[in-house]
Each structure stands twice: as structure tokens, then as C-alpha cells.
Design a protein around this motif. Structure first.
Motif, short mmCIF file in Angstrom:
data_model
loop_
_atom_site.label_atom_id
_atom_site.label_comp_id
_atom_site.label_asym_id
_atom_site.label_seq_id
_atom_site.Cartn_x
_atom_site.Cartn_y
_atom_site.Cartn_z
N PRO A 200 0.81 -1.23 0.00
CA PRO A 200 0.00 0.00 0.00
C PRO A 200 0.84 1.28 0.00
N LEU A 204 0.80 4.12 -2.96
CA LEU A 204 0.49 5.53 -2.69
C LEU A 204 1.60 6.43 -3.20
N ASP A 264 -5.40 1.12 -5.70
CA ASP A 264 -5.60 1.46 -4.28
C ASP A 264 -4.93 2.79 -3.94
N GLY A 265 -3.73 2.99 -4.44
CA GLY A 265 -3.04 4.26 -4.20
C GLY A 265 -3.80 5.42 -4.81
N ARG A 268 -6.89 6.44 -2.80
CA ARG A 268 -6.63 7.27 -1.62
C ARG A 268 -6.44 8.74 -1.98
N LEU A 269 -5.98 8.99 -3.20
CA LEU A 269 -5.80 10.37 -3.67
C LEU A 269 -7.06 10.94 -4.32
N ASP A 404 -15.76 2.67 -2.51
CA ASP A 404 -14.63 2.98 -1.63
C ASP A 404 -14.31 4.47 -1.58
N ARG A 405 -15.13 5.30 -2.22
CA ARG A 405 -14.90 6.75 -2.21
C ARG A 405 -15.80 7.40 -1.15
#
Length: 491
Positions: A200, A204, A264-265, A268-269, A404-405
């Protein structure tokens, strides 16, 4: 595939080197034939299954790998079409500042680099092709830009190089980290799970570097400040390629690299990117409400429209990806139409200052007036025209993002984007009121010559495409659907 890239690349390179002394009467038809053949080859490659996969730097595991899928096909066709548009426009305007052959050669080199970028299946090859475009575009802005403002032209070219070089360096570090961590540079393997298998923290870090580097090219607020000066000073053909092709390289890079390889990264952004996109929509619209230079106004409208693309990508849903890919193509066609039109008006008037009172364009030049109204209507997202579906789907995807947002953030961004769409209507009506309605005709005022010849065909073709894409959006959405579904399935 090899011929598609080599044809404009080789001819363009020869025109800026050994053939730079070629007279315009020879260089212009040669450029037009080359661009026309490239469009035919692009259609053939899109309909067929032409791929190239050869070892390039075997010690580093880098391959000369080229091919198309549903994500890249519309952009390759758009790039080839814009190559024909700018080659045809050379019969209308070839700016001073250097030899005509060098100008035309730079147009072909930009086309070749963009085609290679959209076709690359290797991350390192993608970066190399991405960089090929920068030098000829810098020449177009710095040497062939607005002759009346040499200092502004030089500053715009320098800012373009500075911003894009910093962005490219950041992207290079991200690609190297991705390739070194995953053990492959093959974009298909990276999208197939090799990138998603990274830790992870690594994902990211890669996503941050890639998003920052590509955000400059899109451009995303606050990295947008290089774009309006470049558009304002660039020749008309340069503005067309910049808006319709170069900006699309940034959004395509976001889809092909962080979205596909480190999901996944990127996830997160995504909220930060969504907020930046929504703010860009509103900021661009507010600037357009007060901007006096019509060409600069169209440039700021591009910042707003690319905000819709970024917002749709950040949503993470299949609808969002579809919206982003469609809006890419739609904005390319609409912006090309507007820049050709505004460039023609600037050539006729000497400037496009909205503070100067002129006779109504609908009275003096009805064909130009019709195209202006059509382009503005498409830009504000009027139903039935190309701009509508991209904006509608982008707002919808933000209202219903992936699971997931953070939904509250994206719903707020959707509301802000809707306000930005209202601002687009306001500034479009402002421009129409000043230019199309204008002052009452003055018998002693100089009439604006209406569009004729090649310019008429270029504007007519782009206008027809704006309507076709608005009436039949599935021409694009059906091409991208399977690739987007596969990408979402892998994720």
C-alpha cells in the motif's frame, strides 16, 4: 502500426531539418498528404488488430510495444483527425517567425508523438513518446506565436517548458518506482495485477508522483497557469493541437498509469483530485465571466472542461471512466472548432478584445456567427451537442461514486460542478451577446469577411462532428465500454 507512427514522424523530422528550405507551395501539399494518409492508417489500425512487440532495451526489460484498445482508439482517431485539420488550416494561415516547412514539420512531429503516446504498451516507451511532443510544441509557441507580442510569446513558451519539464520529471520518477517495484514495464501486466500487488505504501507513493506529474499536463488546478498564456500566444494550429491532443495525453496518462496500475493508491488520492477538479470548473467559469481576450477565454474554458474529466476519473466508477473518456473526445472536437473560429476572427480583426465594440457577427458574417453560436452551445453543455454527455455523466458519476470513495465529498463536488456548468452558460451567453449580437450594424463600419474556401470546410466538418457526437454518443461509448469494464473488473 509502425507506418502510422513513422509516416508523420519521418516527414515532420525531414521538414524541420533537411527540408526546412522547402517552399510553401511544396511543403503544404506534402503535409496535407501525410496527414491524410495518417488518418487512413489510423482508421485501418483501429478496425484491425495491428500490434508491435519487439525488444528495445533488453537489459532493462523495456520493449518496443505498441497496440490499441477501446481506451486508446478514440484518442488515436481524434489525433489523426486533428492532424488533417491543422494541415488543411495551413491553407488559411501559416504564421511568420521561421520557415513554413519548419512550422508544418512541427505540426507533424506533435501528431507523431501523440499517436505513439496513445499506442504505447510499455511504461517507459509511453514516457519517451510523451516527451517527444514537448519540443515541437515549444517551437510552435515560442517561434510562431503572436508576432505582435514577442515578449509575451517568449514568456509563454518558457513557462510551457518549465511546467511540463517539472511535471515530466515527477512522472519519470513515478514510472521508475513503479517499474522497479513491479518488475515489469508492460502496461498490460501492470494493469492485470502486477501493480495492484505492490505494498500500500508503494502504491500511494507511485500514485502521488504520477498524479502530480500528469496533473500539470491536464492541467489540474493549481497547475493550470501555463495553459492560458500558451493558448493566447500560440498560432491557431498550435492551439488546436494543444487543446485537442496535448491535454488529452495528460488525462489518458491518468487512466493508463495510476488508475489502471495502482488502483488502491489512486483511490486514496481520489478525493483530493475530485476537489481540485471541481474547483477548476468553478475557477475557469469565473475567469471566463470577466476575461476580455476571446482566445484566452476559450483557454480558461478548457481548464473548466478538463475539471469535469478529472472529477469523473476520481469517482472510480465505470460510469465515471466512461464519462472521462467521452468528455476527452468531445472537448477535443469542441475546442478545435472554437480555436479555429477565434483564430479566424483574430486574423480578420487584428485582435479579439471583447471590449472593442464591433458590428454584429450575425449580420456581417452569418456563417461565422452560426459556428460561434454552435461552439458556445456545445461548450456550455446544451443537450444534443457533444459537450452535454460528458458533463452530465461526470456530475452523475460524482453523485454516485464507487463504494470505496467518500460519498459526502463527491456529492459536494457534484454540486460545485453543477454550479460550474451554470457559469459556463453565463459566460457563453456573454460572448454571444458581445460578438454575435454585437452593436447595431454601422454602414461605415468595415464588414467582417465571412468564411470561405478551406476554412469553411474545416469549420463545417468540425461543426458536423459536434452535432454527430451529441446525437450519437454511443459512437464513442460503445468503443470504450468493454475496455472500461475489463479495467473495472481487474480492479
Amino acid at each position: 502500426m509502425s507506418l502510422l507512427l513513422a509516416l508523420p514522424g519521418v516527414v515532420g523530422l525531414w521538414l524541420v531539418s533537411g527540408g526546412r528550405g522547402l517552399p510553401l507551395r511544396v511543403a503544404r501539399p506534402l503535409t496535407a498528404v501525410t496527414a491524410g494518409l495518417a488518418l487512413v492508417l489510423a482508421v485501418a489500425v483501429a478496425l484491425g488488430d495491428s500490434t508491435v512487440d519487439r525488444a528495445w532495451l533488453p537489459e532493462l526489460g523495456v520493449r518496443w510495444s505498441l497496440g490499441l484498445d477501446g481506451i486508446s482508439v478514440p484518442l488515436v482517431l481524434l489525433t489523426a483527425l486533428m492532424g488533417v485539420v491543422v494541415a488543411a488550416h495551413a491553407w488559411v494561415e501559416v504564421p511568420a517567425g521561421g520557415t513554413p516547412a519548419t512550422f508544418l514539420g512541427c505540426l507533424l512531429l506533435v501528431e507523431a508523438g501523440a499517436l505513439a503516446t496513445f499506442a504505447a504498451r510499455d511504461a517507459v516507451l509511453f514516457l519517451v513518446a510523451f516527451e517527444v511532443v514537448l519540443v515541437p510544441m515549444w517551437v510552435l509557441v515560442g517561434r510562431y506565436g503572436d508576432a505582435k507580442h514577442p515578449r509575451a510569446r517568449t514568456e509563454a513558451a518558457q513557462r510551457f517548458v518549465l511546467y511540463t519539464a517539472v511535471g515530466s520529471t515527477t512522472m519519470l520518477v513515478g514510472i521508475l518506482l513503479l517499474v522497479a517495484s513491479a518488475g515489469t514495464a508492460d502496461l498490460r501486466e501492470l494493469a492485470g495485477g502486477a501493480g495492484a500487488a505492490l505494498a500500500p505504501g508503494t502504491q500511494l507513493a507511485v500514485a502521488v508522483l504520477l498524479v502530480l506529474g500528469l496533473a500539470v499536463k491536464v492541467p489540474v488546478l493549481p497547475f493550470h497557469t501555463w495553459l492560458p498564456p500558451a493558448h493566447t500566444t500560440a498560432p491557431t494550429a498550435g492551439s488546436v493541437l494543444l487543446a485537442a491532443v496535448l491535454l488529452k495525453m495528460g488525462t489518458y496518462g491518468l487512466v493508463r498509469l495510476p488508475v489502471a496500475t495502482v488502483p488502491d493508491g489512486f483511490g486514496r488520492l481520489a478525493p483530493v483530485l475530485a476537489v481540485a477538479g471541481a474547483l477548476g470548473i468553478v475557477w475557469g467559469g469565473l475567469v471566463c465571466l470577466v476575461e476580455r481576450d476571446l482566445k484566452r477565454l476559450v483557454a480558461y474554458s478548457s481548464v473548466a472542461h478538463m475539471g469535469f474529466v478529472v472529477l469523473a476519473l476520481a469517482s472510480g466508477s465505470e460510469t465515471g471512466l466512461q464519462a472521462a473518456l467521452y468528455a476527452n473526445v468531445a472537448h477535443g472536437v469542441v475546442s478545435a472548432l472554437l480555436f479555429v473560429l477565434v483564430g479566424g476572427l483574430k486574423q480578420r480583426w487584428g485582435d479579439v478584445d471583447l471590449a472593442v465594440r464591433r458590428p454584429a457577427l450575425r449580420e456581417t458574417s452569418p456563417r461565422l456567427g452560426f459556428v460561434l453560436v454552435l461552439g458556445l452551445a456545445a461548450s456550455l453543455g446544451l443537450p444534443g451537442l457533444a459537450g452535454f454527455w460528458g458533463e452530465l455523466l461526470a456530475v452523475y458519476s460524482a453523485w454516485a461514486p464507487a463504494g470505496d470513495r467518500p460519498r459526502a465529498v463527491f456529492v459536494a463536488c457534484a454540486v460545485v460542478a453543477a454550479v460550474g456548468a451554470a457559469l459556463a452558460a453565463a459566460y457563453a451567453l456573454r460572448v454571444a451577446g458581445i460578438v454575435w449580437v454585437g452593436d447595431r450594424p454601422d454602414p461605415e463600419a468595415a464588414r467582417t469577411p465571412d468564411t470561405v474556401g478551406v476554412e469553411r470546410w474545416v469549420l463545417g466538418g468540425l461543426a458536423a462532428l459536434v452535432v454527430v457526437l451529441g446525437v450519437a454518443p454511443m459512437l464513442v461509448l460503445s468503443v470504450t465500454a468493454d475496455a472500461v469494464a475489463a479495467l473495472r473488473g481487474v480492479r
